[in-house]
Motif scaffolding. Structure first.
Motif, mmCIF file in Angstrom:
data_model
loop_
_atom_site.group_PDB
_atom_site.id
_atom_site.type_symbol
_atom_site.label_atom_id
_atom_site.label_comp_id
_atom_site.label_asym_id
_atom_site.label_seq_id
_atom_site.Cartn_x
_atom_site.Cartn_y
_atom_site.Cartn_z
ATOM 1 N N PRO A 98 0.808 -1.230 0.000
ATOM 2 C CA PRO A 98 0.000 0.000 0.000
ATOM 3 C C PRO A 98 0.839 1.278 0.000
ATOM 4 O O PRO A 98 1.929 1.317 0.583
ATOM 5 N N ASP A 100 0.460 5.451 0.904
ATOM 6 C CA ASP A 100 -0.325 6.399 1.693
ATOM 7 C C ASP A 100 -0.352 7.748 0.968
ATOM 8 O O ASP A 100 0.673 8.404 0.850
ATOM 9 N N ASP A 165 -4.605 4.000 1.819
ATOM 10 C CA ASP A 165 -4.206 2.651 1.424
ATOM 11 C C ASP A 165 -4.517 2.460 -0.062
ATOM 12 O O ASP A 165 -5.591 2.008 -0.429
#
Length: 188
Positions: A98, A100, A165
């Motif tokens: 992921p 951010d 995410d």
């Protein structure tokens, strides 16, 4: 957010000016504009998830034989079968860790790809998820003839700005027919 202010600037000098004032607008927005930067050069393995259904799917390392002779930068890439053609009847998936994007706006995915797949039958796609991979949105797809490394830029601002995410999934699906060198990714 979204408020527009009108500003008027007045100029003065001891000599003649083309104009004595100028009016402009300023839009107030929240978050910072995203900055262009390479998240993953792939010089070292970022540990992305590989899920290959079939032979000749995603691998990490130095390409040899039929695809590109090296990465876009450096030596390592992710590619479908680094030493030959991808297999038939395959579903090959490469999923990033992921990212951010909180506090960012005008986000985009930039990546370099080398692609040679069967036109109309073996399709390369890129998908994005903002909910941990529970659902995916297709953001790019295509096929090409191996013209070399090419940069792709995909605007993510409509759904990924401010998300905490964001994951990307690079896919290649193949039929039972022609097998080609495949899909290679670098400098994401």
């Amino acid at each position: 957010d979204g408020h527009v202010a009108t500003l008027t600037v007045t100029f003065g000098a001891n000599e003649a000016l083309c104009t004595t004032s100028e009016t402009t607008t300023l839009r107030v927005t929240l978050g910072y504009p995203s900055c262009p930067f390479t998240v993953q050069t792939l010089d070292t393995n970022p540990g992305w998830t590989i899920a290959n259904a079939g032979t000749g799917g995603w691998q990490y390392g130095v390409p040899t034989v039929v695809g590109p002779t090296a990465g876009h930068t450096g030596s390592n890439v992710y590619g479908t079968n680094l030493s030959g053609n991808y297999g038939g009847s395959g579903d090959f998936r490469l999923t990033t860790t992921p990212f951010d994007l909180r506090g960012l706006r005008a986000s985009e995915l930039r990546f370099w790809r080398w692609l040679k797949n069967e036109p109309g039958y073996d399709i390369a796609t890129v998908e994005a998820s903002i909910n941990g991979g529970a659902s995916w949105t297709e953001i790019w797809k295509g096929f090409h003839w191996g013209e070399g490394w090419q940069e792709e830029r995909v605007d993510l601002s409509s759904f990924a700005d401010q998300a905490d995410d964001v994951r990307f999934r690079f896919k290649l699906t193949s039929d039972v027919g022609t097998e080609q060198p495949g899909f290679y990714v670098d400098d994401v």
